[in-house]
Design an enzyme around this catalytic site. Structure first.
Site, PDB file in Angstrom:
ATOM      1  N   SER A 273     -44.072  51.177 -33.394  1.00  0.00           N
ATOM      2  CA  SER A 273     -44.129  50.612 -32.016  1.00  0.00           C
ATOM      3  C   SER A 273     -44.347  51.934 -30.895  1.00  0.00           C
ATOM      4  O   SER A 273     -44.022  51.709 -29.868  1.00  0.00           O
ATOM      5  CB  SER A 273     -42.409  50.478 -31.475  1.00  0.00           C
ATOM      6  OG  SER A 273     -41.487  51.908 -31.471  1.00  0.00           O
ATOM      7  N   ALA A 274     -45.240  52.824 -31.393  1.00  0.00           N
ATOM      8  CA  ALA A 274     -45.262  53.425 -30.304  1.00  0.00           C
ATOM      9  C   ALA A 274     -47.280  54.015 -30.800  1.00  0.00           C
ATOM     10  O   ALA A 274     -47.470  53.870 -31.851  1.00  0.00           O
ATOM     11  CB  ALA A 274     -44.846  55.324 -30.698  1.00  0.00           C
TER      12      ALA A 274
ATOM     13  N   CYS B 200     -39.377  54.112 -21.984  1.00  0.00           N
ATOM     14  CA  CYS B 200     -38.178  53.246 -22.031  1.00  0.00           C
ATOM     15  C   CYS B 200     -37.223  54.143 -22.490  1.00  0.00           C
ATOM     16  O   CYS B 200     -36.157  53.305 -22.310  1.00  0.00           O
ATOM     17  CB  CYS B 200     -39.080  52.741 -23.755  1.00  0.00           C
ATOM     18  SG  CYS B 200     -39.828  54.503 -24.531  1.00  0.00           S
TER      19      CYS B 200
ATOM     20  N   ALA C 180     -50.283  58.993 -26.620  1.00  0.00           N
ATOM     21  CA  ALA C 180     -50.773  59.969 -25.251  1.00  0.00           C
ATOM     22  C   ALA C 180     -49.543  60.452 -24.369  1.00  0.00           C
ATOM     23  O   ALA C 180     -50.150  61.767 -23.522  1.00  0.00           O
ATOM     24  CB  ALA C 180     -51.771  59.777 -25.101  1.00  0.00           C
ATOM     25  N   ASN C 181     -49.034  60.069 -24.245  1.00  0.00           N
ATOM     26  CA  ASN C 181     -47.953  60.300 -23.236  1.00  0.00           C
ATOM     27  C   ASN C 181     -46.514  61.069 -22.891  1.00  0.00           C
ATOM     28  O   ASN C 181     -45.624  60.948 -22.594  1.00  0.00           O
ATOM     29  CB  ASN C 181     -47.481  59.040 -22.077  1.00  0.00           C
ATOM     30  CG  ASN C 181     -48.530  58.491 -20.957  1.00  0.00           C
ATOM     31  OD1 ASN C 181     -49.374  58.494 -20.809  1.00  0.00           O
ATOM     32  ND2 ASN C 181     -49.111  57.211 -20.952  1.00  0.00           N
TER      33      ASN C 181
ATOM     34  N   THR D 133     -48.473  55.306 -25.432  1.00  0.00           N
ATOM     35  CA  THR D 133     -47.413  56.214 -25.737  1.00  0.00           C
ATOM     36  C   THR D 133     -47.734  57.490 -26.662  1.00  0.00           C
ATOM     37  O   THR D 133     -46.322  58.984 -26.201  1.00  0.00           O
ATOM     38  CB  THR D 133     -45.895  55.499 -26.691  1.00  0.00           C
ATOM     39  OG1 THR D 133     -45.843  53.918 -25.954  1.00  0.00           O
ATOM     40  CG2 THR D 133     -45.078  56.174 -26.795  1.00  0.00           C
TER      41      THR D 133
END
Length: 311
Positions: A162-163, A130, A169-170, A167
Protein backbone atom coordinates in the site's frame (compact mmCIF):
# COMPACT_ATOMS: atom_id res chain seq x y z
CA UNK A 1 -22.22 29.19 -4.87
CA UNK A 2 -23.34 25.78 -6.16
CA UNK A 3 -23.56 22.91 -3.67
CA UNK A 4 -21.06 21.02 -5.87
CA UNK A 5 -17.58 22.29 -6.70
CA UNK A 6 -15.10 20.93 -9.23
CA UNK A 7 -11.86 19.50 -7.90
CA UNK A 8 -8.54 18.47 -9.39
CA UNK A 9 -6.26 15.83 -7.91
CA UNK A 10 -2.52 16.12 -8.49
CA UNK A 11 -1.00 12.65 -8.43
CA UNK A 12 -2.35 9.52 -10.10
CA UNK A 13 -0.76 7.03 -7.70
CA UNK A 14 -2.42 5.03 -4.93
CA UNK A 15 -3.55 8.02 -2.86
CA UNK A 16 -4.74 10.16 -5.76
CA UNK A 17 -6.64 7.31 -7.40
CA UNK A 18 -8.31 6.25 -4.15
CA UNK A 19 -9.32 9.85 -3.48
CA UNK A 20 -10.78 10.19 -6.99
CA UNK A 21 -13.01 7.16 -6.44
CA UNK A 22 -14.13 8.44 -3.03
CA UNK A 23 -15.03 11.84 -4.45
CA UNK A 24 -17.11 10.21 -7.18
CA UNK A 25 -18.88 7.76 -4.89
CA UNK A 26 -19.22 9.47 -1.53
CA UNK A 27 -18.66 13.21 -1.51
CA UNK A 28 -21.58 15.48 -0.67
CA UNK A 29 -20.18 18.62 -2.27
CA UNK A 30 -17.30 17.67 -4.57
CA UNK A 31 -17.30 16.78 -8.25
CA UNK A 32 -14.31 15.34 -10.07
CA UNK A 33 -12.82 17.68 -12.61
CA UNK A 34 -9.36 16.41 -13.57
CA UNK A 35 -6.93 13.73 -12.42
CA UNK A 36 -3.36 14.86 -13.03
CA UNK A 37 -0.29 12.66 -13.39
CA UNK A 38 3.12 12.56 -15.05
CA UNK A 39 3.13 8.97 -16.33
CA UNK A 40 0.86 8.55 -19.37
CA UNK A 41 0.69 4.80 -18.72
CA UNK A 42 -0.24 4.98 -15.02
CA UNK A 43 -3.11 2.81 -13.83
CA UNK A 44 -4.71 5.79 -12.13
CA UNK A 45 -4.99 7.83 -15.33
CA UNK A 46 -6.28 4.82 -17.24
CA UNK A 47 -8.90 4.19 -14.59
CA UNK A 48 -9.93 7.86 -14.60
CA UNK A 49 -10.42 7.81 -18.35
CA UNK A 50 -12.57 4.68 -18.08
CA UNK A 51 -14.69 6.47 -15.47
CA UNK A 52 -15.17 9.49 -17.71
CA UNK A 53 -12.83 11.83 -15.80
CA UNK A 54 -10.66 14.30 -17.71
CA UNK A 55 -6.93 13.62 -17.35
CA UNK A 56 -3.51 15.00 -18.19
CA UNK A 57 -0.10 13.35 -17.90
CA UNK A 58 1.70 16.71 -18.09
CA UNK A 59 1.48 17.64 -14.42
CA UNK A 60 0.17 20.93 -13.10
CA UNK A 61 1.34 22.77 -16.22
CA UNK A 62 -0.82 20.48 -18.31
CA UNK A 63 -3.79 21.08 -16.03
CA UNK A 64 -3.41 24.83 -16.34
CA UNK A 65 -3.65 24.55 -20.12
CA UNK A 66 -6.95 22.65 -19.93
CA UNK A 67 -10.29 24.47 -20.16
CA UNK A 68 -11.36 22.66 -16.96
CA UNK A 69 -8.80 24.66 -14.96
CA UNK A 70 -11.07 27.71 -14.84
CA UNK A 71 -13.81 25.77 -13.02
CA UNK A 72 -11.57 24.04 -10.48
CA UNK A 73 -12.17 25.36 -6.94
CA UNK A 74 -10.24 22.80 -4.87
CA UNK A 75 -6.88 21.20 -5.66
CA UNK A 76 -5.78 18.11 -3.77
CA UNK A 77 -2.04 17.51 -3.94
CA UNK A 78 -1.07 13.83 -3.62
CA UNK A 79 2.38 14.11 -5.20
CA UNK A 80 5.44 14.72 -3.02
CA UNK A 81 6.60 17.11 -0.34
CA UNK A 82 9.28 18.41 -2.73
CA UNK A 83 6.82 19.20 -5.53
CA UNK A 84 4.14 20.64 -3.29
CA UNK A 85 5.87 23.96 -2.65
CA UNK A 86 5.66 24.94 -6.31
CA UNK A 87 2.17 23.48 -6.70
CA UNK A 88 0.91 25.43 -3.70
CA UNK A 89 2.34 28.75 -4.87
CA UNK A 90 0.71 28.40 -8.29
CA UNK A 91 -2.67 27.17 -7.08
CA UNK A 92 -3.02 29.69 -4.24
CA UNK A 93 -2.11 32.52 -6.61
CA UNK A 94 -4.87 31.28 -8.92
CA UNK A 95 -7.42 31.41 -6.11
CA UNK A 96 -7.74 27.66 -5.59
CA UNK A 97 -8.22 26.06 -2.17
CA UNK A 98 -5.29 23.68 -1.66
CA UNK A 99 -5.54 20.50 0.39
CA UNK A 100 -2.10 19.00 0.85
CA UNK A 101 -1.83 15.22 1.23
CA UNK A 102 1.98 15.32 1.21
CA UNK A 103 4.12 15.86 4.32
CA UNK A 104 5.23 19.29 3.05
CA UNK A 105 3.35 21.04 5.87
CA UNK A 106 3.25 24.48 4.24
CA UNK A 107 -0.23 25.06 5.57
CA UNK A 108 -1.48 24.32 9.10
CA UNK A 109 -1.88 20.71 10.22
CA UNK A 110 -5.52 19.62 9.95
CA UNK A 111 -7.03 16.52 11.57
CA UNK A 112 -10.83 16.54 11.08
CA UNK A 113 -11.81 15.03 14.44
CA UNK A 114 -9.55 17.46 16.33
CA UNK A 115 -9.36 20.85 14.59
CA UNK A 116 -11.31 20.72 11.33
CA UNK A 117 -12.89 24.18 11.59
CA UNK A 118 -9.84 25.99 12.91
CA UNK A 119 -8.01 26.45 9.62
CA UNK A 120 -10.65 26.45 6.87
CA UNK A 121 -9.96 30.10 6.21
CA UNK A 122 -6.41 29.22 5.17
CA UNK A 123 -5.65 28.85 1.43
CA UNK A 124 -3.56 25.72 2.07
CA UNK A 125 -4.22 23.07 4.73
CA UNK A 126 -2.03 20.07 5.40
CA UNK A 127 -3.41 16.61 6.17
CA UNK A 128 -0.25 15.56 8.05
CA UNK A 129 0.29 11.87 7.17
CA UNK A 130 -1.69 8.63 7.23
CA UNK A 131 -0.08 7.70 10.54
CA UNK A 132 -0.80 11.16 11.88
CA UNK A 133 -4.47 11.01 10.89
CA UNK A 134 -4.79 7.67 12.68
CA UNK A 135 -2.92 8.49 15.88
CA UNK A 136 -3.07 12.23 16.57
CA UNK A 137 -6.79 12.03 17.50
CA UNK A 138 -5.84 9.55 20.22
CA UNK A 139 -3.04 11.75 21.54
CA UNK A 140 -5.50 14.66 21.63
CA UNK A 141 -8.06 12.49 23.43
CA UNK A 142 -5.50 11.58 26.09
CA UNK A 143 -4.41 15.21 26.41
CA UNK A 144 -7.93 16.53 27.01
CA UNK A 145 -8.34 14.04 29.87
CA UNK A 146 -4.95 14.85 31.45
CA UNK A 147 -3.20 17.79 33.01
CA UNK A 148 -0.13 17.25 30.82
CA UNK A 149 1.18 14.82 28.21
CA UNK A 150 4.95 15.21 28.43
CA UNK A 151 5.63 12.61 25.74
CA UNK A 152 3.76 10.70 23.03
CA UNK A 153 5.13 8.21 20.54
CA UNK A 154 3.30 6.58 17.64
CA UNK A 155 4.16 3.58 15.51
CA UNK A 156 2.33 3.20 12.18
CA UNK A 157 2.63 -0.16 10.45
CA UNK A 158 1.37 -0.46 6.88
CA UNK A 159 1.61 -3.07 4.17
CA UNK A 160 4.46 -2.57 1.72
CA UNK A 161 1.95 -3.07 -1.08
CA UNK A 162 0.00 0.00 0.00
CA UNK A 163 3.08 2.25 -0.05
CA UNK A 164 3.63 3.61 -3.54
CA UNK A 165 6.67 5.51 -4.83
CA UNK A 166 5.43 8.83 -3.44
CA UNK A 167 5.00 7.43 0.07
CA UNK A 168 8.42 5.79 -0.03
CA UNK A 169 10.07 8.99 -1.23
CA UNK A 170 8.55 10.90 1.70
CA UNK A 171 9.59 8.63 4.59
CA UNK A 172 11.87 11.22 6.25
CA UNK A 173 9.23 13.92 5.87
CA UNK A 174 6.64 11.49 7.28
CA UNK A 175 8.48 11.07 10.55
CA UNK A 176 9.33 14.76 10.91
CA UNK A 177 5.87 16.05 10.01
CA UNK A 178 4.03 13.51 12.14
CA UNK A 179 6.27 14.19 15.14
CA UNK A 180 5.58 17.92 14.91
CA UNK A 181 1.85 17.40 14.52
CA UNK A 182 1.73 15.13 17.58
CA UNK A 183 2.89 18.18 19.49
CA UNK A 184 1.01 20.99 17.73
CA UNK A 185 -2.33 19.23 17.21
CA UNK A 186 -2.19 16.32 19.65
CA UNK A 187 -0.98 18.47 22.52
CA UNK A 188 2.00 16.38 23.62
CA UNK A 189 5.03 18.33 24.77
CA UNK A 190 7.34 16.01 22.85
CA UNK A 191 6.37 13.72 20.01
CA UNK A 192 8.00 10.91 18.08
CA UNK A 193 6.78 9.00 15.02
CA UNK A 194 7.91 5.71 13.51
CA UNK A 195 6.64 4.09 10.31
CA UNK A 196 7.04 0.41 9.43
CA UNK A 197 6.54 -0.92 5.89
CA UNK A 198 5.58 -4.55 6.44
CA UNK A 199 6.32 -6.93 3.53
CA UNK A 200 4.26 -9.80 4.97
CA UNK A 201 2.15 -11.95 2.67
CA UNK A 202 -0.78 -11.91 2.68
CA UNK A 203 -0.64 -8.15 3.28
CA UNK A 204 -1.45 -7.02 6.81
CA UNK A 205 -4.04 -4.40 7.62
CA UNK A 206 -2.87 -1.00 8.87
CA UNK A 207 -2.05 -1.07 12.58
CA UNK A 208 -1.16 1.89 14.77
CA UNK A 209 0.08 2.06 18.35
CA UNK A 210 0.07 5.15 20.54
CA UNK A 211 2.19 5.34 23.69
CA UNK A 212 1.75 8.38 25.92
CA UNK A 213 2.86 9.56 29.33
CA UNK A 214 0.04 11.45 31.04
CA UNK A 215 0.13 13.48 34.24
CA UNK A 216 -2.96 14.28 36.29
CA UNK A 217 -5.13 11.75 34.47
CA UNK A 218 -7.72 9.27 35.69
CA UNK A 219 -7.81 5.98 33.72
CA UNK A 220 -11.59 6.01 33.43
CA UNK A 221 -11.56 9.57 32.07
CA UNK A 222 -8.84 8.72 29.55
CA UNK A 223 -10.70 5.61 28.40
CA UNK A 224 -13.95 7.57 27.95
CA UNK A 225 -12.15 10.32 26.04
CA UNK A 226 -10.48 7.81 23.72
CA UNK A 227 -13.80 6.01 23.08
CA UNK A 228 -15.49 9.31 22.17
CA UNK A 229 -12.65 10.22 19.83
CA UNK A 230 -12.77 6.84 18.08
CA UNK A 231 -16.47 7.43 17.44
CA UNK A 232 -15.70 10.87 15.99
CA UNK A 233 -13.09 9.44 13.59
CA UNK A 234 -15.46 6.66 12.55
CA UNK A 235 -17.89 9.30 11.29
CA UNK A 236 -15.62 9.72 8.25
CA UNK A 237 -13.45 6.56 8.44
CA UNK A 238 -15.82 3.66 9.26
CA UNK A 239 -12.98 1.11 9.36
CA UNK A 240 -11.20 2.87 12.24
CA UNK A 241 -11.35 0.93 15.52
CA UNK A 242 -9.64 -0.03 18.75
CA UNK A 243 -7.98 -3.44 18.70
CA UNK A 244 -8.39 -3.88 22.47
CA UNK A 245 -9.18 -1.88 25.56
CA UNK A 246 -6.87 0.98 26.48
CA UNK A 247 -3.88 -0.24 28.49
CA UNK A 248 -2.57 1.58 31.56
CA UNK A 249 0.50 1.35 33.75
CA UNK A 250 0.75 3.58 36.80
CA UNK A 251 4.20 5.02 37.45
CA UNK A 252 4.36 5.86 41.15
CA UNK A 253 6.51 8.22 43.20
CA UNK A 254 8.30 5.19 44.63
CA UNK A 255 9.62 4.18 41.20
CA UNK A 256 9.58 7.18 38.80
CA UNK A 257 10.75 7.00 35.20
CA UNK A 258 13.93 8.86 34.37
CA UNK A 259 13.53 10.36 30.90
CA UNK A 260 16.59 11.98 29.25
CA UNK A 261 15.90 15.61 28.43
CA UNK A 262 12.76 15.65 30.59
CA UNK A 263 13.61 14.44 34.07
CA UNK A 264 11.56 12.15 36.25
CA UNK A 265 7.99 11.18 35.41
CA UNK A 266 5.17 9.89 37.56
CA UNK A 267 1.65 9.34 36.33
CA UNK A 268 0.03 7.09 33.74
CA UNK A 269 1.68 5.30 30.88
CA UNK A 270 -1.07 4.83 28.30
CA UNK A 271 -1.02 2.42 25.33
CA UNK A 272 -3.71 2.46 22.64
CA UNK A 273 -3.76 -0.14 19.85
CA UNK A 274 -5.64 0.74 16.66
CA UNK A 275 -6.58 -0.89 13.39
CA UNK A 276 -7.69 0.87 10.21
CA UNK A 277 -9.53 -1.17 7.61
CA UNK A 278 -9.82 0.46 4.22
CA UNK A 279 -13.00 0.77 2.22
CA UNK A 280 -11.26 -1.00 -0.71
CA UNK A 281 -12.15 1.71 -3.20
CA UNK A 282 -8.83 1.22 -4.99
CA UNK A 283 -6.48 -1.13 -3.15
CA UNK A 284 -7.87 -3.96 -0.98
CA UNK A 285 -9.08 -3.42 2.58
CA UNK A 286 -5.60 -3.87 4.08
CA UNK A 287 -4.70 -0.39 2.77
CA UNK A 288 -6.25 1.54 5.65
CA UNK A 289 -3.45 4.07 5.28
CA UNK A 290 -4.99 5.17 1.98
CA UNK A 291 -8.49 5.22 3.38
CA UNK A 292 -7.81 7.37 6.42
CA UNK A 293 -5.76 9.90 4.45
CA UNK A 294 -8.16 10.29 1.56
CA UNK A 295 -11.23 10.22 3.81
CA UNK A 296 -9.76 12.98 5.99
CA UNK A 297 -8.93 15.08 2.94
CA UNK A 298 -12.42 14.65 1.48
CA UNK A 299 -14.07 15.46 4.82
CA UNK A 300 -12.00 18.65 4.99
CA UNK A 301 -12.95 19.72 1.46
CA UNK A 302 -16.64 18.94 2.01
CA UNK A 303 -16.59 21.04 5.18
CA UNK A 304 -14.84 23.88 3.32
CA UNK A 305 -17.66 23.92 0.76
CA UNK A 306 -20.31 23.84 3.50
CA UNK A 307 -18.61 26.81 5.17
CA UNK A 308 -18.69 28.74 1.88
CA UNK A 309 -22.36 27.86 1.36
CA UNK A 310 -23.27 29.11 4.82
CA UNK A 311 -21.14 32.26 4.69
Amino acid sequence: MSSKVKVAILGSGNIGTDLMIKVMRQSRHLEMGVLVGVDPDSDGLARARRMGVATTHEGLEGLMRMPEWADIRVVFDATSAYAHKTHSEICVAAGKQVIDLTPAAIGPFTVPSVNLDDHLGQPNVNMVTCGGQATIPIVAAIRRAAKRVPYAEIVASISSKSAGPGTRANIDEFTETTSRAIERVGGAERGKAIIVLNPAEPPLIMRDTVFALAEGADPAAVEASVAAMVKDVQSYVPGYRLKQTVQFERIGDNDPLLIPGYGTFTGLKVAVLLEVEGAAHYLPAYAGNLDIMTSAAMATADRWVERKLNA
